[in-house]
Design an enzyme around this catalytic site. Structure first.
Site, PDB file in Angstrom:
ATOM      1  CE  LYS A  26      -4.498  -1.392   0.434  1.00  0.00           C
ATOM      2  NZ  LYS A  26      -5.911  -0.735  -1.033  1.00  0.00           N
ATOM      3  CB  SER A  79      -9.441  -2.903   7.189  1.00  0.00           C
ATOM      4  OG  SER A  79      -8.744  -3.741   6.093  1.00  0.00           O
TER       5      SER A  79
END
Length: 317
Positions: free
Chosen positions: A54, A79
Site C-alpha cells: 500500500k 482496515s
C-alpha cells in the site's frame, strides 16, 4: 471508454515513490513449485515498508500533492495496511493524517498506524459508513482524500510491484494478485499486459468476499454487503469505479479460495519459505497452491501483498 491509467503512469509512479517504497525481493520455493505444479515467483510486499504494497499507491498520490494542499491534511479510510501507508507518507511530507478505521481492525495494524502519528477515528463496519464519516471530516477540515484503491494515482503506484517483479523474472505465463477493491490488480494488469501482451492475468478473492468475482460475471459492479472472511484487507464491498473497467478489459478471471485454504497457505509460506504473510496477502498463493487457475500454466508471478497479522490470530492457524 478510456481506462483510468496507462503503463506510462505506472512507470512515472516508480520514479516518484523511490523516496518511500522499497524494492522488495522476489523469492522462489521448490517445495511450493512441487505442490503447485508450476514455476512460481513471489513478489514479497510483506517485506515492504509498512508491511504491505500500500505504500506504493499512497506515496504516489501524496507525493503528487502541492504543499498548500498538504497543509490542509490528509484523510483516508482503511482496515489497516493503507492506513499505515498514508500515515507513513503523510509524516514524510509533514502533513496531518486522519484515518477512519473499523473498530475491529487488527490490533497490530491500528497500533502501527498510530505509531506514525496519525489520528484514528473508529467506526462499526456493520452499522456505520466509513465513506460518510470521512466525508464529514473532509468538509470540516478541507483536507484531501487519499482513497485505498479507486484513484488513478493509487492504481498506478500499486502497479509498480508487478513492474518490479517482471523486471526480475522476464516474461511469465501468468500473473496473479489479490483482487480487493482492484487497485493492485488493475495497476499490475496494466503494466503486465503492456510489457507482455500474451501474459494471462488473474485476480484472487476469498469466497466470503467475492464482489469482484460476481461483478466480472455480471458485467457491472456488484455490492456484497458485509463481506465475511479472515482476509480483512479484502473486505471491500465492491470494485472501484476506476478499477473495474481495467479489470474487465485486462483480467482473464477472478478465482475464489476458502478461508481454510488461506490458513493452510499462510502456514505453508511460514514453514517452507520462512516468510510471514497475512491472510489477504496469501490469497493469490492459495489460489495457485490449491490449483484454482486453468491447467497448463508453466510459470506464475504472485504478488504477496502484505505481512501484517496479529500474533494471537496467527497462533490459531
Amino acid at each position: 471508454m478510456a481506462l483510468a491509467i496507462q503503463a506510462d503512469d505506472v512507470r512515472a509512479a516508480a520514479e516518484r515513490i523511490k523516496p518511500l517504497a522499497r524494492r522488495t525481493p522476489v523469492l522462489t520455493s521448490p517445495d511450493f513449485d512441487n505442490e503447485a505444479g508450476a514455476r512460481v515467483f513471489f513478489k514479497c510486499e510483506n517485506l515492504q515498508r509498512g508491511g504491505a504494497f500500500k505504500i506504493r499507491g499512497a506515496s504516489n498520490m501524496i507525493l503528487s500533492l502541492p504543499k498548500e494542499t498538504l497543509a490542509r491534511g490528509i484523510v483516508t479510510y482503511s482496515s489497516g495496511n493503507h492506513a499505515q501507508a498514508v500515515a507513513i507518507a503523510s509524516k514524510h511530507v509533514g502533513a496531518k493524517a486522519t484515518i477512519v478505521m473499523p473498530e475491529d481492525a487488527p490490533r497490530s495494524k491500528m497500533e502501527a498506524t498510530r505509531s506514525h502519528g496519525a489520528h484514528i477515528v473508529t467506526y462499526n463496519r456493520f452499522t456505520e459508513s466509513r465513506e460518510a464519516l470521512a466525508s464529514g471530516i473532509l468538509k470540516e477540515s478541507r483536507a484531501t482524500l487519499v482513497p485505498p484503491f479507486d484513484h488513478p494515482l493509487i492504481m498506478a503506484g500499486q502497479g509498480t510491484a508487478a513492474m518490479e517483479l517482471l523486471e526480475e523474472t522476464g516474461p511469465l505465463d501468468a500473473l496473479i494478485t489479490p483482487a480487493g477493491g482492484g487497485g493492485l490488480l488493475a495497476g499490475s494488469a496494466t503494466i503486465a499486459k503492456d510489457r507482455y501482451p500474451e501474459m494471462r492475468v488473474f485476480g484472487a478473492e476469498p469466497e466470503g468476499a467475492n464482489d469482484t468475482f460476481l461483478s466480472m460475471a455480471a458485467g457491472e459492479r456488484v455490492t456484497v454487503a458485509h463481506p465475511n472472511t479472515i482476509a480483512d484487507g479484502l473486505r471491500s464491498p465492491r470494485p472501484g469505479e476506476f478499477t473495474f473497467p481495467v479489470l474487465q478489459k485486462l483480467v482473464e478471471r477472478i478465482v475464489l479460495v476458502t478461508d481454510d485454504e488461506i490458513r493452510a497457505t499462510v502456514k505453508f509460506l511460514l514453514l517452507r519459505l520462512k516468510i510471514l504473510v497475512e491472510p489477504s496477502g496469501a490469497v493469490p498463493a492459495a489460489a495457485v497452491l490449491f490449483h484454482k487457475l486453468p491447467p497448463g500454466i508453466g510459470s506464475i508471478g504472485i504478488v504477496i501483498s502484505g505481512g501484517n497479522v496479529d500474533f494471537e490470530e496467527l497462533a490459531k492457524y
